[in-house]
Design a protein around this motif. Structure first.
Motif, PDB file in Angstrom:
ATOM      1  N   UNK A 138      -2.015 -16.150  43.518  1.00 39.88           N
ATOM      2  CA  UNK A 138      -1.175 -17.050  44.308  1.00 39.88           C
ATOM      3  C   UNK A 138       0.162 -17.302  43.615  1.00 39.88           C
ATOM      4  N   UNK A 139       0.118 -17.494  42.313  1.00 38.60           N
ATOM      5  CA  UNK A 139       1.318 -17.886  41.580  1.00 38.60           C
ATOM      6  C   UNK A 139       2.204 -16.703  41.234  1.00 38.60           C
ATOM      7  N   UNK A 140       1.574 -15.556  40.872  1.00 39.36           N
ATOM      8  CA  UNK A 140       2.357 -14.407  40.410  1.00 39.36           C
ATOM      9  C   UNK A 140       2.385 -13.278  41.434  1.00 39.36           C
ATOM     10  N   UNK A 141       2.312 -13.639  42.684  1.00 38.47           N
ATOM     11  CA  UNK A 141       2.258 -12.644  43.760  1.00 38.47           C
ATOM     12  C   UNK A 141       3.511 -11.778  43.828  1.00 38.47           C
ATOM     13  N   UNK A 142       4.668 -12.313  43.411  1.00 37.36           N
ATOM     14  CA  UNK A 142       5.934 -11.576  43.563  1.00 37.36           C
ATOM     15  C   UNK A 142       6.183 -10.590  42.415  1.00 37.36           C
ATOM     16  N   UNK A 143       5.364 -10.622  41.371  1.00 38.50           N
ATOM     17  CA  UNK A 143       5.585  -9.713  40.246  1.00 38.50           C
ATOM     18  C   UNK A 143       5.017  -8.336  40.567  1.00 38.50           C
ATOM     19  N   UNK A 144       5.669  -7.308  40.031  1.00 40.29           N
ATOM     20  CA  UNK A 144       5.216  -5.940  40.253  1.00 40.29           C
ATOM     21  C   UNK A 144       4.456  -5.426  39.049  1.00 40.29           C
ATOM     22  N   UNK A 194       1.797 -13.633  24.534  1.00 41.56           N
ATOM     23  CA  UNK A 194       0.845 -12.529  24.713  1.00 41.56           C
ATOM     24  C   UNK A 194       1.352 -11.540  25.757  1.00 41.56           C
ATOM     25  N   UNK A 195       1.848 -12.058  26.882  1.00 38.38           N
ATOM     26  CA  UNK A 195       2.385 -11.185  27.937  1.00 38.38           C
ATOM     27  C   UNK A 195       3.594 -10.405  27.439  1.00 38.38           C
ATOM     28  N   UNK A 196       4.456 -11.060  26.672  1.00 43.18           N
ATOM     29  CA  UNK A 196       5.635 -10.385  26.134  1.00 43.18           C
ATOM     30  C   UNK A 196       5.238  -9.289  25.140  1.00 43.18           C
ATOM     31  N   UNK A 197       4.269  -9.565  24.275  1.00 46.18           N
ATOM     32  CA  UNK A 197       3.816  -8.561  23.311  1.00 46.18           C
ATOM     33  C   UNK A 197       3.202  -7.366  24.019  1.00 46.18           C
ATOM     34  N   UNK A 198       2.454  -7.634  25.098  1.00 46.75           N
ATOM     35  CA  UNK A 198       1.842  -6.536  25.859  1.00 46.75           C
ATOM     36  C   UNK A 198       2.925  -5.685  26.520  1.00 46.75           C
ATOM     37  N   UNK A 199       3.966  -6.330  27.037  1.00 47.64           N
ATOM     38  CA  UNK A 199       5.073  -5.583  27.644  1.00 47.64           C
ATOM     39  C   UNK A 199       5.755  -4.701  26.604  1.00 47.64           C
ATOM     40  N   UNK A 253       7.942  -1.682  27.892  1.00 39.21           N
ATOM     41  CA  UNK A 253       8.673  -2.254  29.008  1.00 39.21           C
ATOM     42  C   UNK A 253       9.747  -3.217  28.492  1.00 39.21           C
ATOM     43  N   UNK A 254      10.799  -3.371  29.267  1.00 38.11           N
ATOM     44  CA  UNK A 254      11.863  -4.296  28.884  1.00 38.11           C
ATOM     45  C   UNK A 254      11.761  -5.622  29.636  1.00 38.11           C
ATOM     46  N   UNK A 255      10.835  -5.714  30.571  1.00 40.31           N
ATOM     47  CA  UNK A 255      10.637  -6.963  31.322  1.00 40.31           C
ATOM     48  C   UNK A 255       9.155  -7.145  31.579  1.00 40.31           C
ATOM     49  N   UNK A 256       8.696  -8.389  31.583  1.00 40.44           N
ATOM     50  CA  UNK A 256       7.278  -8.692  31.777  1.00 40.44           C
ATOM     51  C   UNK A 256       6.863  -8.351  33.199  1.00 40.44           C
ATOM     52  N   UNK A 257       5.741  -7.645  33.333  1.00 36.15           N
ATOM     53  CA  UNK A 257       5.229  -7.238  34.634  1.00 36.15           C
ATOM     54  C   UNK A 257       3.957  -8.025  34.973  1.00 36.15           C
ATOM     55  N   UNK A 258       3.455  -7.817  36.183  1.00 32.14           N
ATOM     56  CA  UNK A 258       2.222  -8.482  36.604  1.00 32.14           C
ATOM     57  C   UNK A 258       1.040  -8.009  35.757  1.00 32.14           C
ATOM     58  N   UNK A 259       1.049  -6.747  35.367  1.00 37.44           N
ATOM     59  CA  UNK A 259      -0.019  -6.229  34.503  1.00 37.44           C
ATOM     60  C   UNK A 259      -0.032  -6.961  33.163  1.00 37.44           C
ATOM     61  N   UNK A 283      13.553  -8.077  22.687  1.00 34.62           N
ATOM     62  CA  UNK A 283      14.412  -7.598  23.760  1.00 34.62           C
ATOM     63  C   UNK A 283      13.742  -7.699  25.133  1.00 34.62           C
ATOM     64  N   UNK A 284      12.452  -8.009  25.153  1.00 34.67           N
ATOM     65  CA  UNK A 284      11.740  -8.098  26.429  1.00 34.67           C
ATOM     66  C   UNK A 284      12.244  -9.315  27.209  1.00 34.67           C
ATOM     67  N   UNK A 285      12.627  -9.082  28.442  1.00 33.53           N
ATOM     68  CA  UNK A 285      13.183 -10.150  29.278  1.00 33.53           C
ATOM     69  C   UNK A 285      12.059 -11.022  29.826  1.00 33.53           C
ATOM     70  N   UNK A 286      12.185 -12.331  29.626  1.00 32.82           N
ATOM     71  CA  UNK A 286      11.245 -13.293  30.201  1.00 32.82           C
ATOM     72  C   UNK A 286      11.953 -13.963  31.374  1.00 32.82           C
ATOM     73  N   UNK A 287      11.543 -13.692  32.617  1.00 30.55           N
ATOM     74  CA  UNK A 287      12.209 -14.312  33.770  1.00 30.55           C
ATOM     75  C   UNK A 287      12.205 -15.838  33.649  1.00 30.55           C
ATOM     76  N   UNK A 288      13.308 -16.460  33.969  1.00 31.11           N
ATOM     77  CA  UNK A 288      13.429 -17.906  33.801  1.00 31.11           C
ATOM     78  C   UNK A 288      12.362 -18.660  34.586  1.00 31.11           C
TER      79      UNK A 288
END
Length: 340
Positions: free
Chosen positions: A334-340, A286-291, A296-302, A254-259
């Motif tokens: 640089x690449x993931x600057x917009x993620x919270x 790995x990021x999805x499993x950590x979320x 969390x329901x969406x992948x974060x910068x953490x 159910x974790x949302x992966x931004x397109x």
């Protein structure tokens, strides 16, 4: 004499190691984990302790393959499970240790050709890969294991099917397991191709904080002197972690992966000089499993940062030593600057 596992939640420090093992429990398709470090840093203890934070599995009594009773019997059950109508039972998952002296037949199993011809039934003499199905396969000193056996383990780990061939006869059985390898780099490195196929790697160092080392000694002595009392002391955090893992396994899909994340990950991979598609896929898994583990329901910068520390360092080190952790962090920001 009863054997006790040291509680997973009682392990001091080594947070990256524990995190990598937990993420592989949540999503075994991450592809396993390689623990690198000198002897005496708790690698084997941590692997054995995983048994108590994993749920028990339901099997048929007497089944040598740990057939999954939720699978389609006609396709995935062994002859014993289909024909004998055996009793069901719940049991802890298997932790299978693969010894360095293992032969290929010990690992993959063998076929009873005469029985196949005589009775027309699948006649497999199970190997370690059968016993490891739905459990953990642990290879200590994996860097000293013959390359062809390592290749077999990695192929089966990815396909989740073990194929046994002999004299033109080919049979297969499910073999889905969490692969954990450990090694001391001073005794030799793994081939770069093998390192890429192991999902995560954690470099484990002995703690240098005197207070932390003292606490480790205290806990080990308490456990060795009174194991049942010590285990009871950690029963609540153990159960809490077990429930958290179970919840994450159910919610991971159910974790949302931004397109846009797929393209951003590809850019990072190419900037690091990596070209294997496994790096992209493993990073996202790995990021999805950590979320999911963090509810969390969406992948974060953490989540992305934690994944980068587990997925990239060993790949970059073996393909391009000029890229330092600082450079990796710069690219990441640089690449993931917009993620919270």
């Amino acid at each position: 004499m009863k054997y006790y596992n040291f509680p997973f939640t009682a392990i001091c420090g080594q947070e990256q190691m524990k995190k990598a093992l937990i993420l592989n429990i949540i999503d075994p398709k991450i592809g396993g984990v390689l623990l690198t470090g000198q002897q005496g840093t708790g690698k084997s203890t941590a692997v054995r302790s995983m048994i108590d934070i994993l749920p028990e599995i339901e099997v048929h009594k007497g089944c040598q393959f740990q057939c999954n009773l939720t699978d389609d019997p006609s396709d995935n059950w062994c002859d014993f499970c289909r024909d004998q109508n055996p009793q069901k039972l719940r049991k802890p998952i298997n932790l299978v240790n693969l010894p360095l002296g293992a032969t290929e037949e010990m690992v993959i199993g063998s076929l009873d050709i005469e029985k196949i011809i005589r009775e027309g039934k699948r006649a497999i003499q199970p190997g370690l890969l059968a016993k490891a199905n739905r459990g953990i396969l642990y290879v200590d000193e994996i860097n000293l294991l013959p390359d062809h056996l390592v290749d077999i383990l990695l192929d089966v780990s990815a396909s989740r099917i073990n194929i046994i061939e002999r004299e033109g006869v080919s049979l297969e059985h499910p073999s889905a397991f969490i692969l954990v390898g450990s090694m001391n780099p001073e005794e030799g490195e793994l081939r770069p191709q093998i390192s890429d196929r192991l999902g995560l790697e954690v470099q484990i160092k002995a703690p240098t904080d005197p207070q932390l080392r003292a606490e480790i000694s205290i806990r080990v002595l308490e456990f060795e002197d009174q194991p049942e009392k010590f285990i009871q002391k950690y029963s609540i955090p153990q159960e809490k972690l077990k429930q958290q893992i179970q919840s994450a396994k159910k919610k991971i899909a159910e974790v949302i992966i931004p397109e846009e994340l797929y393209a951003q990950v590809a850019i990072l991979i190419l900037k690091l000089g990596l070209y294997s598609q496994r790096a992209d896929i493993t990073f996202i898994r790995c990021a999805r499993a950590h979320a999911a583990f963090k509810q969390r329901t969406e992948i974060s910068k953490e989540d992305l940062w934690e994944a980068s520390n587990l997925v990239f360092n060993h790949r970059v080190k073996r393909f391009d030593e000029s890229i330092s952790p600082e450079i990796l962090e710069t690219y990441f920001n640089e690449i993931f600057n917009d993620y919270k």
